[in-house]
Write an enzyme that holds these catalytic residues in place. Structure first.
Site, PDB file in Angstrom:
ATOM      1  N   ASP A   1      33.329  57.833  98.156  1.00  0.00           N
ATOM      2  CA  ASP A   1      32.315  57.753  97.118  1.00  0.00           C
ATOM      3  C   ASP A   1      31.543  59.062  96.992  1.00  0.00           C
ATOM      4  O   ASP A   1      31.910  60.085  97.583  1.00  0.00           O
ATOM      5  CB  ASP A   1      31.375  56.567  97.381  1.00  0.00           C
ATOM      6  CG  ASP A   1      30.558  56.716  98.658  1.00  0.00           C
ATOM      7  OD1 ASP A   1      30.627  57.779  99.319  1.00  0.00           O
ATOM      8  OD2 ASP A   1      29.832  55.761  99.005  1.00  0.00           O
TER       9      ASP A   1
ATOM     10  N   GLU B   1      30.789  60.693 100.301  1.00  0.00           N
ATOM     11  CA  GLU B   1      31.919  60.936 101.202  1.00  0.00           C
ATOM     12  C   GLU B   1      32.075  59.828 102.252  1.00  0.00           C
ATOM     13  O   GLU B   1      32.269  60.084 103.433  1.00  0.00           O
ATOM     14  CB  GLU B   1      31.786  62.314 101.872  1.00  0.00           C
ATOM     15  CG  GLU B   1      32.267  63.437 100.981  1.00  0.00           C
ATOM     16  CD  GLU B   1      31.151  64.388 100.550  1.00  0.00           C
ATOM     17  OE1 GLU B   1      30.006  64.234 101.007  1.00  0.00           O
ATOM     18  OE2 GLU B   1      31.438  65.280  99.745  1.00  0.00           O
TER      19      GLU B   1
ATOM     20  N   GLU C   1      17.677  68.484 100.052  1.00  0.00           N
ATOM     21  CA  GLU C   1      18.596  67.380  99.767  1.00  0.00           C
ATOM     22  C   GLU C   1      17.880  66.041  99.899  1.00  0.00           C
ATOM     23  O   GLU C   1      18.045  65.143  99.079  1.00  0.00           O
ATOM     24  CB  GLU C   1      19.786  67.438 100.719  1.00  0.00           C
ATOM     25  CG  GLU C   1      20.845  66.380 100.464  1.00  0.00           C
ATOM     26  CD  GLU C   1      22.083  66.597 101.315  1.00  0.00           C
ATOM     27  OE1 GLU C   1      23.167  66.816 100.742  1.00  0.00           O
ATOM     28  OE2 GLU C   1      21.961  66.564 102.558  1.00  0.00           O
TER      29      GLU C   1
END
Length: 388
Positions: free
Chosen positions: A178, A181, A337
């Site tokens: 996905d 990963e 992130e």
């Protein structure tokens, strides 16, 4: 320099904050273009141990969309040129993969196109969770959106667009990793949405030959039927076929990929489920079981959910997400992130710090998504800009 009117700004939004939000947009453009490689690739993050040296079609597609909206046509062009070269170099390999797709010995996972590439466009040599089809659909959507927005000619990118269409038409229904990963054994609704969005954009562009356009439309119809039958639960989209959990990437199936229409019952229920299960004070988690760095909140997912709220007319929620993102930029106006304000599984954070070091920052995908949401809310300049 003119600007478009802000979209229903909150009553407490001051001129000072507006200026700060616009500065973060300018800084986002600067971060992205400073990291862009001479060949056009957008690195995921140049300073993070597991990402340095590599570029993804997935991250780059959204980053390029933000850059395109900002008006930097040359930078977005260079990224799409890089993607086109990567795919052109694999055109023969894709033809062979497609030929074998319906045989008794279909390609193995290791033979499929990789998900990340070196800046030179080569496959990586380090072990990775490498079979993901979402990025190819995302690139189709992004390159066609950019070409339409800035009236860019498609002839240089068309061979790569055809290669991506052929690849996705042959393998859209195959399980793969996905967005994160993970879970190669499943068929992920967000992956299917990205493929459908890319193939629909290609089919509607008017640049595919009739057979390819028909194949793309058949694949999109197959995806819609499959997701309706197996990818919805309790009226909302699910993380993968047969699951009951949601994922922070699912809003992309609404905007921008159009797997389900904005404002439809499934779209509204999906946004409500993501907000209920994954949104904390404007920061959005990936999924409830996430243990990566303890399972923090991702600015790029906050921007994605905000983008969807804006498209659905809920601008108050969109502004809430944009302000949350801006509040989590560091002293250099760089976005990470993920942030650790509200960890789902804090007991797992240290193991990732020991393995890969601090969280990736700046993450270009986060900055690209900020630009997209800022544009949706009227914070970007209304005219294409000259960055030559």
């Amino acid at each position: 320099m003119t600007t478009v009117p802000l979209s229903a700004p909150p009553d407490d939004l001051t001129d000072t904050e507006v200026a700060r939000l616009r500065r973060l947009a300018a800084r986002s453009h600067a971060v992205i273009t400073a990291a862009q490689q001479p060949g056009g690739a957008y690195p995921a993050c140049t300073s993070f141990s597991a990402y340095a040296g590599y570029a993804w079609f997935r991250d780059g597609a959204f980053t390029a969309e933000g850059i395109s909206r900002y008006g930097d046509v040359a930078s977005a062009d260079a990224f799409h040129d890089w993607c086109a070269r990567v795919l052109a170099s694999r055109a023969d390999a894709v033809r062979d993969l497609v030929r074998r797709a319906g045989t008794a010995e279909p390609p193995t996972v290791k033979e499929m196109l990789p998900t990340r590439f070196t800046y030179a466009g080569d496959a990586g040599q380090d072990p990775w969770w490498d079979f993901q089809t979402d990025g190819y659909g995302m690139w189709l959507w992004a390159v066609l959106a950019h070409a339409r927005r800035h009236r860019r000619p498609l002839h240089a990118w068309l061979p790569a667009i055809e290669t991506a269409v052929d690849y996705l038409c042959a393998f859209w229904d195959r399980p793969c990793y996905d967005w994160w990963e993970e879970h190669v054994e499943h068929r992920h609704v967000s992956t299917l949405g990205a493929i459908a969005g890319g193939l629909a954009a290609a089919a509607d562009s008017g640049h595919l030959d009739p057979d390819r356009a028909d194949a793309a439309r058949r694949a999109v119809a197959g995806i819609r039927s499959l997701v309706a039958a197996e990818g919805t639960v309790d009226g909302h989209l699910a993380k993968w076929l047969g699951a009951d959990a949601v994922d922070g990437s699912l809003p992309a199936c609404i905007v921008p990929f159009g797997l389900v229409p904005v404002g439809s019952p499934v779209a509204s229920a999906t946004l409500a489920a993501v907000q209920r299960d994954l949104d904390v004070d404007g920061g959005v988690h990936r999924f409830r079981a996430d243990v990566f760095y303890g399972g923090g909140q991702w600015p790029l997912l906050s921007a994605l959910l905000g983008w969807n709220h804006a498209a659905a007319g809920d601008t108050a929620s969109a502004w809430r997400h944009l302000r949350w993102i801006a509040a989590h930029a560091d002293s250099h106006d760089e976005l990470p992130e993920q942030v650790a304000d509200d960890l789902l599984h804090p007991e797992h954070r240290q193991e990732w710090l020991d393995r890969w070091g601090p969280v990736a920052a700046p993450l270009l995908w986060s900055h690209g998504m900020y630009l997209i949401l800022a544009d949706e809310l009227g914070l970007l300049d209304s005219r294409p800009q000259d960055f030559s």
